[in-house]
Design a protein around this motif. Structure first.
Motif, mmCIF file in Angstrom:
data_model
loop_
_atom_site.group_PDB
_atom_site.id
_atom_site.type_symbol
_atom_site.label_atom_id
_atom_site.label_comp_id
_atom_site.label_asym_id
_atom_site.label_seq_id
_atom_site.Cartn_x
_atom_site.Cartn_y
_atom_site.Cartn_z
ATOM 1 N N GLN B 50 -0.899 -2.877 -7.903
ATOM 2 C CA GLN B 50 -2.029 -2.120 -7.364
ATOM 3 C C GLN B 50 -1.678 -0.652 -7.148
ATOM 4 O O GLN B 50 -2.569 0.185 -6.986
ATOM 5 C CB GLN B 50 -2.520 -2.738 -6.055
ATOM 6 C CG GLN B 50 -3.248 -4.051 -6.293
ATOM 7 C CD GLN B 50 -3.598 -4.751 -5.006
ATOM 8 O OE1 GLN B 50 -4.207 -4.167 -4.123
ATOM 9 N NE2 GLN B 50 -3.193 -5.993 -4.880
ATOM 10 N N ASN B 53 -2.959 1.752 -10.248
ATOM 11 C CA ASN B 53 -4.246 2.462 -10.373
ATOM 12 C C ASN B 53 -4.762 3.004 -9.041
ATOM 13 O O ASN B 53 -5.934 3.260 -8.877
ATOM 14 C CB ASN B 53 -5.292 1.590 -11.081
ATOM 15 C CG ASN B 53 -5.905 0.550 -10.200
ATOM 16 O OD1 ASN B 53 -5.428 0.301 -9.106
ATOM 17 N ND2 ASN B 53 -6.977 -0.066 -10.667
ATOM 18 N N LEU B 55 -5.010 1.709 -6.035
ATOM 19 C CA LEU B 55 -5.660 0.879 -5.018
ATOM 20 C C LEU B 55 -4.754 0.754 -3.793
ATOM 21 O O LEU B 55 -5.223 0.620 -2.674
ATOM 22 C CB LEU B 55 -5.969 -0.507 -5.574
ATOM 23 C CG LEU B 55 -7.175 -0.577 -6.495
ATOM 24 C CD1 LEU B 55 -7.298 -1.950 -7.107
ATOM 25 C CD2 LEU B 55 -8.439 -0.216 -5.739
ATOM 26 N N VAL B 56 -3.458 0.772 -4.033
ATOM 27 C CA VAL B 56 -2.501 0.826 -2.931
ATOM 28 C C VAL B 56 -1.860 2.201 -2.988
ATOM 29 O O VAL B 56 -1.469 2.665 -4.059
ATOM 30 C CB VAL B 56 -1.431 -0.280 -3.082
ATOM 31 C CG1 VAL B 56 -0.243 -0.009 -2.186
ATOM 32 C CG2 VAL B 56 -2.018 -1.640 -2.773
ATOM 33 N N LYS B 57 -1.837 2.853 -1.831
ATOM 34 C CA LYS B 57 -1.234 4.195 -1.779
ATOM 35 C C LYS B 57 0.193 4.081 -1.270
ATOM 36 O O LYS B 57 0.450 3.376 -0.304
ATOM 37 C CB LYS B 57 -2.018 5.101 -0.820
ATOM 38 C CG LYS B 57 -3.495 5.106 -1.072
ATOM 39 C CD LYS B 57 -3.898 6.322 -1.876
ATOM 40 C CE LYS B 57 -5.385 6.316 -2.139
ATOM 41 N NZ LYS B 57 -5.699 6.202 -3.564
ATOM 42 N N ASP B 59 3.393 4.916 0.841
ATOM 43 C CA ASP B 59 3.643 5.636 2.090
ATOM 44 C C ASP B 59 4.678 6.724 1.853
ATOM 45 O O ASP B 59 4.720 7.711 2.566
ATOM 46 C CB ASP B 59 4.113 4.652 3.163
ATOM 47 C CG ASP B 59 3.011 3.707 3.566
ATOM 48 O OD1 ASP B 59 2.147 4.131 4.348
ATOM 49 O OD2 ASP B 59 2.974 2.574 3.070
#
Ligand SMILES: Nc1ncnc2c1ncn2[C@@H]1O[C@H](COP(=O)(O)OP(=O)(O)OP(=O)(O)O)[C@@H](O)[C@H]1O
Ligand SMILES: [Mg+2]
Lengths: 266, 280
Positions: B50, B53, B55-57, B59
């Protein structure tokens, strides 16, 4: 990555508030919410506020999370403040073109927003110190006497507890479906109202379909393990009112009396 | 063309549910590769894909697509999706349209393809997934068999013509026939030049379909290299709780009693070679 959520508020800290019988907690919160409507002065609200803060301190949950729980009602709060400020007739404090702010309006705005905030604090206290399952069990036990009136207490309680337990699952599922549709280029904040409403179809429809499927599976699973509608239920965790619970009731009662007195004489 | 640099992902920080899903992850995917992402349940595979693309950023760290950090303001979601297509686990659970055509056209339409392009993309994608488009586009996706549903769902992402196709457990919960058909069509898409990365719990799939293996263990990349190299490292495999493919286990058992054995990935060839060696 942060996960928000309405029902993810339970924070286990092992405090005394966490260990109080859920029935007592539910009734006390109801009592406190009704009690709020008898408070008539700012002093009174401040006293209740202090009381709520001390309960939060006792529960050891993080103070910040209590304030964060206000976020879902922030819009409601601002909206009511806005309307009370501008549309309450009375003695005019100042005017700005055709808008007038009255003394009564200011008072009402303060009262109502304090009341809403406190209401939200108290429900937060319940959900932060009581797990969903405990809340459901508590409701079930509280409704049991209604059976006398042929009220299907067990079934209603079961419905509540299944719904409560499904909520986080549905949230996760909605999250999954949303991510999948976003990956297929779906956008949810573009175009006019109709277009926006339509853009939720690819989320809502699969969500419903999956929920139906899941309900079907649950029904089969329950039946195959001997569940009969209207059967007699026993529970795994016995709830018994103990010393701790009695102390809690007494403290809440004393606190509310003190607040009423304080309001009168301070 | 896709690069991940020193990425950390932490779920629910500052709560007791705090979970370090990925720690110091770096990797590069270049065009034409076929990558299997493997690891135990909860090792961070889905989180990793994820990231691809946005959808998960992350940290910490960055995700670069053709050299551009995708988590900066001036990169739009559409630009990313156009290049990176993700097929989620159980993708058929996202069906909502009345016909297969509409379902598969959903992506291309959102990307503002022209009417003609949409039709082309839908037909091509369905063909890649082994369908005869005219005979299926008018059916409702809900009436298809499990395997067909899965292939339509994959087609609905392929129809967006991504440069990289990423699949999260594309064969989860399918029977042998369904698996084989999904796999063979993914393989076909690959020969058509599609770069693929897929998550799998099936070591045979990883062994035969991928030319590169990325293994995750509690959020760390513990291996990144060729399947042969990975599956010959017995210690690593058992340490992260996986099992080598059948052919290799079979060969290893024989190796213990026969001493020397030829190598082949293919079971039939291997048996023939061994037969020839012991004089049959
Ligand atoms: N949205 C989320 N919020 C909080 N924690 C999460 C979230 N998604 C995943 N996790 C946690 O992060 C860890 C990695 O999850 P992930 O889904 O990436 O694992 P996975 O390797 O795909 O597992 P599986 O094989 O079960 O699909 C798990 O411990 C999981 O519980
Ligand atoms: Mg996963």
């Amino acid at each position: 990555m942060k996960r928000g959520g309405f029902f993810g508020q339970y924070q286990y800290t092992g405090s005394i508030l966490h260990r109080i019988d859920p029935r007592i907690k539910i009734l006390s919160i109801f009592y406190l919410i009704i009690f709020l409507f008898f408070i008539k002065s700012i002093i009174g609200y401040l006293l209740v506020f202090a009381f709520a803060l001390s309960l939060i301190a006792v529960s050891k949950v993080r103070l910040l999370s209590a304030f964060r729980s206000l976020r879902p009602i922030l819009f409601l709060l601002l909206f009511t403040v806005f309307f009370q400020l501008l549309f309450t007739p009375g003695r005019i404090l100042f005017r700005f073109y055709f808008l007038k702010v009255t003394e009564e309006g200011v008072n009402l705005a303060i009262y109502i927003s304090l009341r809403l905030m406190l209401l939200s604090f108290f429900t937060f206290l319940l959900t932060a110190t009581t797990s969903n399952i405990e809340i459901a069990d508590g409701f079930q036990k509280l409704m049991a006497p209604l059976r006398v009136f042929r009220f299907p207490a067990d079934n209603v309680a079961l419905m509540i507890s299944i719904s409560i337990q499904f909520v986080p699952i549905l949230f996760d599922e909605a999250d999954r479906i949303m991510k999948a549709q976003i990956s297929r280029g779906a956008e949810f904040n573009r175009g006019g109202i109709i277009k926006r409403a339509r853009s939720f179809l690819p989320i809502v429809l699969p969500l419903l379909l999956n929920a139906f499927n899941r309900a079907d599976q649950l029904a089969i699973a329950m039946e195959s393990r001997g569940f009969v509608v209207g059967g007699k239920r026993t529970s795994y965790k016995l709830m018994r009112i103990g010393k701790r619970d009695v102390c809690f009731i007494i403290s809440i009662t004393i606190a509310s009396i003190l607040i009423l007195f304080g309001e009168r004489f301070l | 063309m896709l690069e991940i640099r020193n990425v950390n992902v932490v779920y629910d920080p500052n709560t007791i549910f705090r979970k370090e899903a990925l720690t110091n992850v770096s990797l590069q995917i270049s065009s034409g590769e076929s990558i299997a992402i493997i690891g135990k349940i909860g090792s961070g595979k889905s989180t990793l894909i994820q990231l691809f693309n946005g959808l998960v950023k992350p940290d910490e760290g960055e995700v670069l697509l053709d050299g551009v950090d995708i988590n900066t303001k001036n990169v739009s979601r559409k630009e990313i999706i156009r290049k990176v297509g993700i097929v989620f686990q159980y993708p058929e659970e996202q069906f909502f349209a009345e016909t297969v055509f509409e379902e598969v056209a959903f992506g291309p339409r959102n990307l503002d393809f022209s009417q003609k392009e949409i039709k082309e993309c839908v037909y091509d994608a369905l063909r890649v997934m082994g369908f005869d488009p005219p005979s299926i586009i008018h059916r409702t996706p809900f009436s298809l068999s499990g395997g067909e549903k899965r292939r339509v769902a994959i087609a609905s992402v392929i129809a967006m013509r991504p440069e990289i196709l990423i699949l999260d457990e594309p064969t989860a919960g399918m029977d042998y026939a369904g698996k084989t058909s999904v796999i063979s069509h993914i393989r076909e898409g690959r020969t058509g030049g599609l770069t693929t990365a897929f998550v799998t719990h099936d070591m045979e799939e990883a062994f035969y379909l991928a030319n590169r293996i990325i293994a995750l263990d509690s959020g760390f990349i513990v291996f990144d290299g060729s399947p042969e190299e990975f599956f010959s490292n017995r210690n690593l495999i058992s340490q992260i709780g996986l099992e080598a493919p059948f052919v290799l286990r079979f060969r290893e058992k024989l190796l213990d009693c026969l001493g020397e054995i030829p190598f082949s990935k293919n079971l039939e060839t291997l048996v023939d070679l061994i037969g020839a060696m012991i004089g049959h």
